[in-house]
Design a protein around this motif. Structure first.
Motif, PDB file in Angstrom:
ATOM      1  N   LEU A   1       0.729  -1.291  -0.177  1.00  0.00           N
ATOM      2  CA  LEU A   1      -0.189   0.143   0.073  1.00  0.00           C
ATOM      3  C   LEU A   1       0.856   1.154   0.151  1.00  0.00           C
ATOM      4  O   LEU A   1       0.671   2.110  -0.799  1.00  0.00           O
ATOM      5  CB  LEU A   1      -0.636  -0.142   1.287  1.00  0.00           C
ATOM      6  CG  LEU A   1      -1.987   1.208   1.239  1.00  0.00           C
ATOM      7  CD1 LEU A   1      -2.932   1.278   0.042  1.00  0.00           C
ATOM      8  CD2 LEU A   1      -2.685   1.038   2.503  1.00  0.00           C
ATOM      9  N   GLN A   2       1.774   1.260   0.778  1.00  0.00           N
ATOM     10  CA  GLN A   2       2.908   2.484   0.723  1.00  0.00           C
ATOM     11  C   GLN A   2       3.464   2.546  -0.548  1.00  0.00           C
ATOM     12  O   GLN A   2       3.715   3.767  -0.960  1.00  0.00           O
ATOM     13  CB  GLN A   2       3.782   2.231   1.887  1.00  0.00           C
ATOM     14  CG  GLN A   2       4.685   3.454   2.169  1.00  0.00           C
ATOM     15  CD  GLN A   2       4.209   4.604   2.647  1.00  0.00           C
ATOM     16  OE1 GLN A   2       3.081   4.570   3.191  1.00  0.00           O
ATOM     17  NE2 GLN A   2       4.358   5.771   2.162  1.00  0.00           N
TER      18      GLN A   2
ATOM     19  N   THR B   1       2.268   1.783  -3.259  1.00  0.00           N
ATOM     20  CA  THR B   1       1.533   2.058  -4.481  1.00  0.00           C
ATOM     21  C   THR B   1       1.034   3.517  -4.190  1.00  0.00           C
ATOM     22  O   THR B   1       1.201   4.496  -5.026  1.00  0.00           O
ATOM     23  CB  THR B   1       0.137   1.371  -4.336  1.00  0.00           C
ATOM     24  OG1 THR B   1       0.315  -0.045  -4.416  1.00  0.00           O
ATOM     25  CG2 THR B   1      -0.913   1.887  -5.249  1.00  0.00           C
ATOM     26  N   LYS B   2       1.138   4.053  -2.902  1.00  0.00           N
ATOM     27  CA  LYS B   2       0.651   5.487  -2.526  1.00  0.00           C
ATOM     28  C   LYS B   2       2.067   6.127  -3.052  1.00  0.00           C
ATOM     29  O   LYS B   2       1.714   7.425  -3.676  1.00  0.00           O
ATOM     30  CB  LYS B   2       0.805   5.616  -1.127  1.00  0.00           C
ATOM     31  CG  LYS B   2      -0.574   5.279  -0.449  1.00  0.00           C
ATOM     32  CD  LYS B   2      -0.803   5.648   0.884  1.00  0.00           C
ATOM     33  CE  LYS B   2      -2.124   5.129   1.578  1.00  0.00           C
ATOM     34  NZ  LYS B   2      -2.061   5.575   2.930  1.00  0.00           N
ATOM     35  N   GLU B   3       3.305   5.927  -2.805  1.00  0.00           N
ATOM     36  CA  GLU B   3       4.369   6.775  -3.256  1.00  0.00           C
ATOM     37  C   GLU B   3       4.291   6.683  -5.024  1.00  0.00           C
ATOM     38  O   GLU B   3       4.538   7.856  -5.687  1.00  0.00           O
ATOM     39  CB  GLU B   3       5.703   6.032  -3.107  1.00  0.00           C
ATOM     40  CG  GLU B   3       5.966   6.015  -1.624  1.00  0.00           C
ATOM     41  CD  GLU B   3       7.071   5.162  -1.162  1.00  0.00           C
ATOM     42  OE1 GLU B   3       8.018   4.999  -1.847  1.00  0.00           O
ATOM     43  OE2 GLU B   3       7.366   5.052   0.128  1.00  0.00           O
TER      44      GLU B   3
ATOM     45  N   LEU C   1       1.798   6.556  -6.779  1.00  0.00           N
ATOM     46  CA  LEU C   1       0.579   7.607  -7.260  1.00  0.00           C
ATOM     47  C   LEU C   1       1.206   9.010  -7.018  1.00  0.00           C
ATOM     48  O   LEU C   1       0.731   9.745  -8.032  1.00  0.00           O
ATOM     49  CB  LEU C   1      -0.518   7.067  -6.635  1.00  0.00           C
ATOM     50  CG  LEU C   1      -1.494   8.140  -6.699  1.00  0.00           C
ATOM     51  CD1 LEU C   1      -2.248   7.834  -8.132  1.00  0.00           C
ATOM     52  CD2 LEU C   1      -2.848   7.712  -5.666  1.00  0.00           C
ATOM     53  N   LYS C   2       1.909   9.186  -6.141  1.00  0.00           N
ATOM     54  CA  LYS C   2       2.343  10.622  -6.078  1.00  0.00           C
ATOM     55  C   LYS C   2       3.170  11.114  -6.822  1.00  0.00           C
ATOM     56  O   LYS C   2       3.213  12.009  -7.565  1.00  0.00           O
ATOM     57  CB  LYS C   2       2.954  10.600  -4.563  1.00  0.00           C
ATOM     58  CG  LYS C   2       3.445  11.945  -4.056  1.00  0.00           C
ATOM     59  CD  LYS C   2       4.065  11.773  -2.715  1.00  0.00           C
ATOM     60  CE  LYS C   2       4.578  13.224  -2.258  1.00  0.00           C
ATOM     61  NZ  LYS C   2       5.087  13.271  -0.879  1.00  0.00           N
TER      62      LYS C   2
END
Length: 117
Positions: free
Chosen positions: A93-94, A96-98, A100-101
């Motif tokens: 999840l982390q 994927t967030k990175e 996405l950012k």
């Protein structure tokens, strides 16, 4: 003469009684119809009640099963160190967030470039 008066009197009385009998028969038919309709409605409502009871029992069992699954997931998660996600899932999840950012940032850069053109 007396017999004729008695006969006339009884004849009138007879016709009155016949009318009363006919009225009572009509009332009886009406009431029988109402009873039949009431019995039909009771039958339909009883069937609907049975169906709803069955559905209610089914849903109650399903809710209990889902609550049990939820408790087991929560217990498993708390034993692993927290929450709904395992540590591997949290790392994914982390990442994927990175990603996405970074993608958002690149998109904003491209938008600004296009605006300047």
């Amino acid at each position: 003469q007396k017999l004729l008066q008695e006969f006339t009197k009884l004849k009138k009385h007879n016709s009155i009684l016949k009318k009363a009998v006919i009225q009572e028969q009509q009332k009886t038919k009406t009431l029988e119809g109402k009873v039949a309709k009431s019995n039909q409605m009771i039958k339909e409502l009883s069937e609907e009640n049975d169906l709803l009871s069955f559905s209610n029992q089914s849903m109650t069992k399903r809710v209990a099963k889902l609550q049990s699954q939820l408790r087991s997931i929560q217990n498993k998660g708390s034993n692993d160190g927290g929450g709904w996600f395992s540590s591997g899932t949290k790392q994914e999840l982390q990442k994927t967030k990175e990603t996405l950012k970074v993608t958002r940032h690149e998109l904003m850069v491209k938008i600004k470039e296009n605006e300047q053109l």
